[in-house]
Design a protein around this motif. Structure first.
Motif, PDB file in Angstrom:
ATOM      1  N   GLN A 205       7.460 -25.725  25.200  1.00  0.00           N
ATOM      2  CA  GLN A 205       6.408 -25.472  23.946  1.00  0.00           C
ATOM      3  C   GLN A 205       5.031 -25.819  24.363  1.00  0.00           C
ATOM      4  O   GLN A 205       4.946 -26.634  25.087  1.00  0.00           O
ATOM      5  N   SER A 206       4.174 -25.176  23.777  1.00  0.00           N
ATOM      6  CA  SER A 206       2.720 -25.375  23.996  1.00  0.00           C
ATOM      7  C   SER A 206       2.312 -26.416  23.310  1.00  0.00           C
ATOM      8  O   SER A 206       3.158 -27.005  22.327  1.00  0.00           O
ATOM      9  N   ALA A 207       1.114 -26.984  23.516  1.00  0.00           N
ATOM     10  CA  ALA A 207       0.279 -28.230  22.927  1.00  0.00           C
ATOM     11  C   ALA A 207      -0.376 -27.867  21.626  1.00  0.00           C
ATOM     12  O   ALA A 207      -0.939 -28.526  21.089  1.00  0.00           O
ATOM     13  N   GLU A 208       0.062 -26.676  20.935  1.00  0.00           N
ATOM     14  CA  GLU A 208      -0.693 -26.050  20.002  1.00  0.00           C
ATOM     15  C   GLU A 208      -0.228 -26.624  18.618  1.00  0.00           C
ATOM     16  O   GLU A 208       0.817 -27.320  18.544  1.00  0.00           O
ATOM     17  N   ALA A 209      -1.288 -26.836  17.792  1.00  0.00           N
ATOM     18  CA  ALA A 209      -1.077 -27.425  16.646  1.00  0.00           C
ATOM     19  C   ALA A 209      -0.063 -26.505  15.609  1.00  0.00           C
ATOM     20  O   ALA A 209      -0.190 -25.281  15.827  1.00  0.00           O
ATOM     21  N   PRO A 210       0.660 -27.065  14.852  1.00  0.00           N
ATOM     22  CA  PRO A 210       1.456 -26.285  13.927  1.00  0.00           C
ATOM     23  C   PRO A 210       0.634 -25.675  12.809  1.00  0.00           C
ATOM     24  O   PRO A 210      -0.656 -26.083  12.429  1.00  0.00           O
ATOM     25  N   THR A 211       0.999 -24.464  12.088  1.00  0.00           N
ATOM     26  CA  THR A 211       0.355 -23.883  11.078  1.00  0.00           C
ATOM     27  C   THR A 211       0.850 -24.697   9.948  1.00  0.00           C
ATOM     28  O   THR A 211       2.158 -25.270   9.796  1.00  0.00           O
ATOM     29  N   LYS A 354       7.706 -23.577  16.516  1.00  0.00           N
ATOM     30  CA  LYS A 354       6.633 -23.735  17.518  1.00  0.00           C
ATOM     31  C   LYS A 354       5.581 -24.925  16.764  1.00  0.00           C
ATOM     32  O   LYS A 354       5.355 -24.748  15.566  1.00  0.00           O
ATOM     33  N   GLY A 355       5.126 -25.767  17.577  1.00  0.00           N
ATOM     34  CA  GLY A 355       4.132 -26.903  16.908  1.00  0.00           C
ATOM     35  C   GLY A 355       4.737 -27.941  16.298  1.00  0.00           C
ATOM     36  O   GLY A 355       3.910 -28.839  15.730  1.00  0.00           O
ATOM     37  N   THR A 356       6.027 -28.045  15.868  1.00  0.00           N
ATOM     38  CA  THR A 356       6.610 -29.030  14.980  1.00  0.00           C
ATOM     39  C   THR A 356       7.556 -29.957  15.690  1.00  0.00           C
ATOM     40  O   THR A 356       8.227 -30.648  14.981  1.00  0.00           O
ATOM     41  N   VAL A 357       7.779 -30.191  16.705  1.00  0.00           N
ATOM     42  CA  VAL A 357       8.531 -31.050  17.565  1.00  0.00           C
ATOM     43  C   VAL A 357       8.491 -32.206  17.353  1.00  0.00           C
ATOM     44  O   VAL A 357       9.411 -33.109  16.940  1.00  0.00           O
ATOM     45  N   GLY A 358       6.925 -32.788  17.197  1.00  0.00           N
ATOM     46  CA  GLY A 358       6.609 -34.247  16.770  1.00  0.00           C
ATOM     47  C   GLY A 358       7.385 -34.339  15.388  1.00  0.00           C
ATOM     48  O   GLY A 358       7.835 -35.478  14.933  1.00  0.00           O
ATOM     49  N   GLU A 415      19.913 -22.873  18.077  1.00  0.00           N
ATOM     50  CA  GLU A 415      18.699 -21.841  18.230  1.00  0.00           C
ATOM     51  C   GLU A 415      17.482 -22.518  17.563  1.00  0.00           C
ATOM     52  O   GLU A 415      17.288 -22.994  16.764  1.00  0.00           O
ATOM     53  N   GLN A 416      16.318 -22.060  17.938  1.00  0.00           N
ATOM     54  CA  GLN A 416      15.144 -22.312  17.550  1.00  0.00           C
ATOM     55  C   GLN A 416      14.880 -21.494  16.120  1.00  0.00           C
ATOM     56  O   GLN A 416      15.211 -20.507  15.851  1.00  0.00           O
ATOM     57  N   ILE A 417      14.568 -22.653  15.346  1.00  0.00           N
ATOM     58  CA  ILE A 417      14.276 -22.279  13.853  1.00  0.00           C
ATOM     59  C   ILE A 417      13.043 -21.412  13.761  1.00  0.00           C
ATOM     60  O   ILE A 417      12.077 -21.785  14.192  1.00  0.00           O
ATOM     61  N   GLU A 418      13.094 -20.345  13.031  1.00  0.00           N
ATOM     62  CA  GLU A 418      11.909 -19.356  12.926  1.00  0.00           C
ATOM     63  C   GLU A 418      10.917 -19.991  11.953  1.00  0.00           C
ATOM     64  O   GLU A 418      11.366 -20.822  11.117  1.00  0.00           O
ATOM     65  N   PRO A 419       9.656 -19.926  12.377  1.00  0.00           N
ATOM     66  CA  PRO A 419       8.489 -20.497  11.448  1.00  0.00           C
ATOM     67  C   PRO A 419       8.916 -19.792   9.904  1.00  0.00           C
ATOM     68  O   PRO A 419       9.340 -18.869   9.692  1.00  0.00           O
ATOM     69  N   ALA A 420       8.482 -20.784   9.078  1.00  0.00           N
ATOM     70  CA  ALA A 420       8.560 -20.213   7.552  1.00  0.00           C
ATOM     71  C   ALA A 420       7.522 -19.031   7.551  1.00  0.00           C
ATOM     72  O   ALA A 420       6.682 -18.838   7.741  1.00  0.00           O
TER      73      ALA A 420
END
Length: 435
Positions: A205-211, A354-358, A415-420
């Protein structure tokens, strides 16, 4: 291709060892604290749980903070805070200040495991995450295996304050090493282009911030059945884990009549078993089966369920007064339970949008670490009321059954959860509680 990514796993693993030295010292020192402050078993439970008051409740805000600010700066700050907390405990002149210092320790250490999971999602491809997470999470068991007798020796020689001085120095050294060594993959000049591409192409995963806002993301994740499956299962595991972590030396010292030093050596045995089982089964075997083509969900789900069933061996310890038999059953239970820890910690790196692992790791570790408040206090008052640990172990077994049911019937896939889907300022889930 060089393997710089494994130096990051090693750095995190050393941090886990230092973390758990800081936590174990209280359980080892408890007989001396009990004598100095004239504590009842119930009050001892409060002392043992104080660390978790802040640690557990900070898991929710820590996750989004990591997603926004990043692993490097959050962890740098945390290491300095927990170093100060260890030193404050050592110089404390009253039980109130000791409790305050343990709460401060919880503040400093709260970001570490969510940060470790997020760092793993950045630094490792999917096919190596099981081994990576097991390599550092297993140190939470290994640190008790070496820490229990080591701190017991220090406490015996220099008193309970000596144990906290020792961990304060160790924490300061680690804080300096982490400050110098840790970088994100995209900014680390020691990482070769070939290894960077290998990590990225392997699904890191990239280090980008979540939306979206923090609350939007939390609400969205809580609509997912598989999030609740892991939340409940991880909390059920956490109760037994924190019972052992906080009360095992005290159990051996009080119910089995051992000295502090002897209880430290006996306490090491289950942790050695746990270290080996987590690395071999939770790390190596799980990744090997998945890489050989077996279904990822089936492998990890089966591992979770079987390991939790082994955890029910704690029932055997409830009905014996022989320390050797008790340690055998506890070793069997802990050896199974810790495997679930490696698997559960890896799940956010697979399923988080994406961006919400933390953020997701924070939710799960909140459920797990809330048991660090409940288990020591409940156990203390059960022992105070009955004079025995039997019913305390049976309560832990009952909660493990609940965890087994959760993993069996609620965990659908990995499976990875799709972004809302975004709609104005609100987030809309296409899949609600029933996926």
């Amino acid at each position: 291709m060089k393997k710089h990514r494994w130096s990051i796993a090693f750095l995190i693993a050393v941090g886990v060892i230092v973390n758990y030295f800081d936590r174990t010292n209280m359980s080892i020192a408890m007989p001396l604290l009990k004598k100095e402050f004239n504590l009842t078993a119930g009050q001892m439970g409060i002392f043992l749980s104080a660390f978790a008051w802040s640690y557990a409740f900070l898991q929710i805000p820590v996750g989004p903070l990591l997603d926004k600010i990043g692993v490097k700066w959050v962890t740098r700050t945390g290491t300095m805070i927990w170093t100060a907390a260890c030193l404050l405990t050592a110089v404390a002149n009253g039980w109130g200040l000791i409790i305050l210092s343990r709460v401060l320790l919880g503040v400093g250490e709260a970001p570490f495991f969510p940060a470790a999971a997020k760092a793993t999602s950045h630094w490792f491809p999917k096919n190596e995450r099981g081994k990576a997470i097991a390599s550092y999470d297993a140190q939470s068991k290994f640190s008790n295996a070496i820490g229990a007798p080591l701190i017991a020796l220090i406490v015996t020689e220099w008193g309970w304050r000596g144990g906290f001085y020792a961990t304060a120095v160790l924490s300061l050294i680690y804080a300096a090493v982490f400050w110098v060594w840790y970088r994100e993959p995209h900014e680390d000049k020691r990482l070769t282009k070939e290894e960077y591409n290998y990590i990225r192409e392997g699904g890191s995963q990239s280090a980008e911030a979540p939306t979206g806002t923090v609350m939007d993301n939390i609400r969205y994740l809580l609509t997912k059945r598989k999030v609740w499956a892991v939340f409940i299962g991880f909390a059920a595991y956490g109760y037994s884990w924190f019972l052992f972590l906080t009360w095992l030396p005290g159990y051996l010292a009080t119910e089995m009549g051992m000295s502090i030093l002897k209880s430290g050596w006996y306490s090491a045995i289950p942790w050695i078993v746990g270290t080996i089982s987590e690395i071999v089964i939770g790390g190596w075997l799980v990744d090997r089966l998945v890489n050989k083509g077996y279904d990822s969900t089936r492998v990890r789900k089966t591992t979770l369920i079987i390991s939790m069933l082994f955890g029910l061996s704690i029932i055997g310890a409830a009905f014996t007064h022989n320390p050797n038999i008790a340690v055998f059953w506890i070793s069997l239970a802990l050896g199974g339970l810790v495997v679930t820890s490696a698997v559960a910690y890896s799940i956010p790196t697979f399923i988080a949008p994406k961006g919400t692992v933390g953020t997701l790791t924070g939710i799960l570790t909140f459920g797990n670490n809330s048991m660090a408040i409940v288990a020591p206090i409940v156990t203390g008052y059960i022992v105070q009321a009955t004079g025995s640990f039997m019913y305390a172990f049976l309560v832990a077994a009952a909660l493990l059954v609940l965890g087994i049911i959760s993993y069996t019937f609620l965990l659908t896939d990995l499976e990875q959860i799709e972004p809302a889907a975004q709609k104005g300022s609100e987030y809309v889930s296409n899949e609600l509680m029933v996926e």
